[in-house]
Design an enzyme around this catalytic site. Structure first.
Site, PDB file in Angstrom:
ATOM      1  N   ASP A   1     -26.953 -25.494 -29.181  1.00 28.95           N
ATOM      2  CA  ASP A   1     -26.704 -25.500 -30.628  1.00 28.95           C
ATOM      3  C   ASP A   1     -25.222 -25.817 -30.884  1.00 28.95           C
ATOM      4  O   ASP A   1     -24.333 -25.159 -30.321  1.00 28.95           O
ATOM      5  CB  ASP A   1     -27.053 -24.104 -31.171  1.00 28.95           C
ATOM      6  CG  ASP A   1     -27.037 -24.043 -32.683  1.00 28.95           C
ATOM      7  OD1 ASP A   1     -27.287 -25.079 -33.329  1.00 28.95           O
ATOM      8  OD2 ASP A   1     -26.796 -22.937 -33.214  1.00 28.95           O
ATOM      9  N   HIS A   2     -24.967 -26.807 -31.710  1.00 26.68           N
ATOM     10  CA  HIS A   2     -23.587 -27.193 -32.074  1.00 26.68           C
ATOM     11  C   HIS A   2     -22.681 -27.441 -30.872  1.00 26.68           C
ATOM     12  O   HIS A   2     -21.563 -26.896 -30.805  1.00 26.68           O
ATOM     13  CB  HIS A   2     -22.943 -26.134 -32.986  1.00 26.68           C
ATOM     14  CG  HIS A   2     -23.565 -26.045 -34.338  1.00 26.68           C
ATOM     15  ND1 HIS A   2     -23.375 -26.997 -35.318  1.00 26.68           N
ATOM     16  CD2 HIS A   2     -24.403 -25.116 -34.882  1.00 26.68           C
ATOM     17  CE1 HIS A   2     -24.056 -26.663 -36.396  1.00 26.68           C
ATOM     18  NE2 HIS A   2     -24.708 -25.528 -36.154  1.00 26.68           N
TER      19      HIS A   2
ATOM     20  N   HIS B   1     -30.008 -26.772 -40.842  1.00 29.94           N
ATOM     21  CA  HIS B   1     -29.103 -25.712 -40.373  1.00 29.94           C
ATOM     22  C   HIS B   1     -28.841 -24.739 -41.523  1.00 29.94           C
ATOM     23  O   HIS B   1     -28.993 -25.088 -42.692  1.00 29.94           O
ATOM     24  CB  HIS B   1     -27.779 -26.321 -39.898  1.00 29.94           C
ATOM     25  CG  HIS B   1     -27.867 -26.942 -38.536  1.00 29.94           C
ATOM     26  ND1 HIS B   1     -27.216 -26.442 -37.442  1.00 29.94           N
ATOM     27  CD2 HIS B   1     -28.560 -28.022 -38.098  1.00 29.94           C
ATOM     28  CE1 HIS B   1     -27.486 -27.174 -36.387  1.00 29.94           C
ATOM     29  NE2 HIS B   1     -28.297 -28.150 -36.753  1.00 29.94           N
TER      30      HIS B   1
END
Ligand code: G3H
Ligand code: ZN
Length: 305
Positions: free
Chosen positions: A82-83, A208
């Protein structure tokens, strides 16, 4: 079962008009809660690991926890970054066995975002691993954002078309009105912007900052191609709520497992609720997961079992 890639799950979701829950896991109890809820709901699931989780638990520890829990599960599960902040982190996660990557270059200049995303996509695709990219900015509530800032940060459909064509990313995180880490579900998504993005592109979109979004807005967005919904803050809130309640009920307890069981149960119920809301409950049938038609599947990007 062994981990699967997000490619196959998201294309099936796009085709079937539902979304796969992508739940952030920071510790063992959260991993177990997510997997247990998915198994009970017969839902495909994505377990994702943020930079904070990697710092907290360590990359190998957290990825091995997810892999072990997924191996024992009878539903398809994905280990997703994630990210991911840069090329290096994506390489490390690929080596650690992640079956889905993300590069978040949304805060960088456009051309730099294109360049790094394309480089990561090229590398990941060699290994059959799909990549999520981000364009437009999903801002952080801690920065005290205004409505004007949220609107200005939304994804531009024309630029998004150029971005996807030049990077080859498999899914796109779009900024359509949500803000990361809001304490309450108060925001409404800009469905008109989402429709414009959908008219321009036909790959899976990712939402998100879902903890701050009204549930009816999430459900509407799924109809316009939101196929992956990231949930983090809500799970942490549930974890803490469960812990505080259990602690209050047995203040003299000295066995942390007693309190952490309450946390795990509380997280599991939130995951279950979201899986049902997203329409992914029951998508894994007795005969297996309903995969997308062959025409959707890339030879390279099938399951990496
Ligand atoms: O990448 C993770 C998320 O976008 C989660 O957002 O903390 O608002 O649920 P949230
Ligand atoms: Zn996010």
């Amino acid at each position: 079962m062994p981990l699967v890639t997000s490619k196959e799950l998201l294309l099936a979701a796009l085709e079937g008009h539902y979304a796969v829950g992508a739940f952030n896991a920071n510790n063992m109890e959260q991993v177990q809660a997510i997997v247990d809820a998915a198994v009970e709901e017969r839902a495909p699931v994505i377990l994702q690991v943020s930079q904070g989780a990697i710092r907290y638990a360590g990359l190998d520890t957290v990825s091995n926890m997810v892999r072990t829990a997924a191996a024992e599960a009878s539903v398809p599960a994905v280990l997703h970054l994630d990210h991911g902040p840069d090329f290096e982190q994506n390489v490390l996660c690929l080596r650690a066995g992640f079956t889905s990557l993300m590069f978040d270059g949304s805060k960088r200049p456009y051309e730099e975002n294109v360049k790094i995303t394309a480089k990561i996509v090229e590398m990941a695709h060699i290994c059959g691993v799909p990549v999520e990219a981000e364009l437009g900015k999903v801002l952080q509530s801690a920065d005290g954002v205004t409505e004007e800032q949220v609107i200005a940060a939304m994804t531009d459909p024309v630029q998004a078309q150029d971005f996807v064509a030049r990077t080859g990313c498999d899914s796109l995180a779009v900024a359509i009105g949500s803000v990361h880490a809001m304490a309450n579900a108060e925001a409404e998504l800009n469905i008109e912007r989402l429709k414009a993005l959908r008219a321009a592109l036909d790959l899976p979109f990712v939402l998100h900052g879902s903890s701050g979004v009204k549930e009816e807005s999430e459900v509407e967005a799924i109809q316009y191609g939101i196929c992956k919904i990231n949930v983090a803050t809500m799970l942490n809130q549930a974890f803490v709520r469960g812990l505080v309640k259990a602690q209050a009920a047995s203040p003299d307890n000295i066995d942390p497992r007693k309190w952490l069981t309450a946390s795990r149960d509380a997280v599991k119920e939130v995951v279950r609720h979201k899986i049902r809301l997203f329409g992914s409950s029951g998508k894994v049938t007795a005969s297996g997961f309903v995969s997308p038609p062959k025409t959707f599947r890339s030879a390279k990007l099938g399951s990496i079992e």
